[in-house]
Design a protein around this motif. Structure first.
Motif: not given
Lengths: 320, 320
Positions: A49-51, A144-145, A152-153, A193-195
């Motif tokens: 699930x990408x924020x 995100x939480x 998180x993108x 994770x942050x991407x």
């Protein structure tokens, strides 16, 4: 000029890739490039699930669209900064974008928490961009939480990353270099994770994508981002790119592949860091001190605003 | 504009140092700056015999004069490259400089060994500057050994070092980065330390020094050094320096202080390297292979020249 892929008339030339594309092939190329960055760097997969942190600019909206079209589970998150008309337009574009595509979007407005960027700038002497960075990090992590996201993108593009890397290198900011990666692993279980899936995609490419796809984005830059230095770095990199196409992508890609590890904290240091993380007395998020940097900033702003309203209420009494 | 040091009228402004100097104070500043680099990086002391590699250009002649005036034991070494009038002028200026100051100078001419740069360029497909570098390294090392010197000093200035560093960083040439230091320790007892006392002294500063001291140097660049890329790097760095004076010095100095070690080979690798060094079957100098890179180059040139003279002597016979 013919399309490198299908030989139809090309609409856009990409010197860095020694290619030219028609509209359909450019869109294919763009999406594949983002998908490959995600896979190659193992950023996330379709079970994640990408924020997506969306500002309303071309990069984050293009990213969100590509991710949604590629079948990733996305949750849009927009932080309304309260910087006058600029922020109003940014929020409106983001909401219209999400509504038109039926995408899940959450908005949080700093003004609702007396923490709009102009409020913060009036109450602290920190540079606007530094304070804004601290605030964004906090709300992105919290969102995100809250929304049960694994990752998180953000829409940082190649030009952003190359300019930041050049600045870090010119001053040999080794701690910043250690943290400049397309994937930053969380250092605590409450973080994710942050991407940066666009880290190898140029600003010109995202602008072309947004134009071709008819994305209505906020064109203006943040009015606080005078950023003379960053602009100088970008223009210098443009010059190098012009002389030798592909310079920016090579600079960023080879840093990640060959040099980034050289700046990683030693195993002992890294382990020490994680062990030292406690809980913020303000927001309950992980923190090195009793207050996290966001709550320290908020406390500073609150104190200043309280002081000012005291002075303001005291003043008429004196005058009377 | 007044001299920062003595308040007399200034003759030269140095934005990077936020200073202006009259002639006497500039010369003092320049000499002290070189002396401090030598001391701070422990390059050598007055008990050392320093081989100064002098090309006849402003940097190496300025360096030699400063070292001699500061009481260091210097031995000048000039390698005559055989590049037509350019090399003739370079040799003449170097010899005149040494003679006028009573300094010990040794000259070796590549033409005497059928190894002038034009000969080499005619016989191999290597880039001129790469071949020239290999040849210079060999003769500098051999000259240090022959003349009993402890250290080789070259005239590389801040602009050279910053441009080289930028190129290495843009391509993340980690092996080159590991070797870009103001002091390179020898990896074999037949080699000596190599140092760059001008690594924090700008080209503008050495040109000013040479002008003020009336040094008659070769102004023209080597005709082979088209060096478009290096020139682009220099112009980009000039731009950054213009926007933020001191950028070049910070870039090079902080690299040495904070980042250089990150690229050093791991202890295991380093030890392996030294153990693997044997002796060159050609010149007897240390070498990783049966022939050192200089002797391989020389063998390649000899083969080509022999082949050509065979063809030349065979040709008339066929025609007769």
């Amino acid at each position: 000029m013919k399309c490198t892929r299908c030989r139809e008339p090309a609409e856009v030339k990409l010197r860095a890739h020694n290619s030219a594309f028609c509209r359909a092939c450019f869109l294919f190329f763009f999406q594949r490039r983002v998908a490959r960055a995600i896979e190659h760097e193992r950023m996330f997969d379709t079970s994640s699930r990408v924020l997506v942190a969306v500002s309303g600019g071309k990069d984050s909206l293009a990213l969100w669209e590509v991710l949604a079209n590629d079948g990733y589970q996305t949750v849009g998150f927009h932080l309304a900064l309260g910087i006058g008309a600029y922020s109003e337009r940014s929020r409106a574009r983001t909401e219209a974008f999400a509504a038109a595509r039926g995408l899940e979007l959450h908005v949080r407005a700093l003004a609702d928490e007396s923490l709009s960027i102009p409020d913060v700038m009036g109450a602290t002497r920190r540079p606007a961009c530094a304070a804004c960075g601290t605030i964004k990090r906090h709300y992105f992590d919290a969102a995100a939480l809250e929304h049960g996201c694994d990752v998180i993108a953000t829409g940082h593009n190649l030009d952003d990353e190359a300019a930041r890397l050049l600045g870090n290198v010119l001053h040999w900011q080794t701690d910043h270099l250690a943290r400049q990666k397309p994937v930053m692993q969380p250092r605590h279980e409450k973080f994710v994770r942050k991407v940066k899936p666009l880290y190898l995609t140029s600003e010109f490419e995202t602008a072309t994508y947004a134009f071709m796809r008819g994305i209505d984005y906020v064109v203006e830059e943040c009015p606080n981002a005078v950023g003379a230095t960053q602009l100088t770095y970008k223009s210098v990199l443009d010059r190098l790119e012009d002389v030798s196409p592909g310079t920016k992508a090579g600079f960023v890609r080879d840093f990640v592949a060959r040099a980034s590890d050289a700046f990683a904290p030693k195993p002992a240091e890294g382990a020490g860091d994680v062990a030292a993380i406690g809980t913020c007395g303000g927001c309950g998020m992980p923190s090195f001190g009793t207050l996290c940097s966001f709550c320290s900033l908020r406390a500073e702003v609150d104190r200043k605003l309280a002081k000012r309203s005291q002075t303001a209420s005291a003043a008429p009494a004196t005058e009377a």
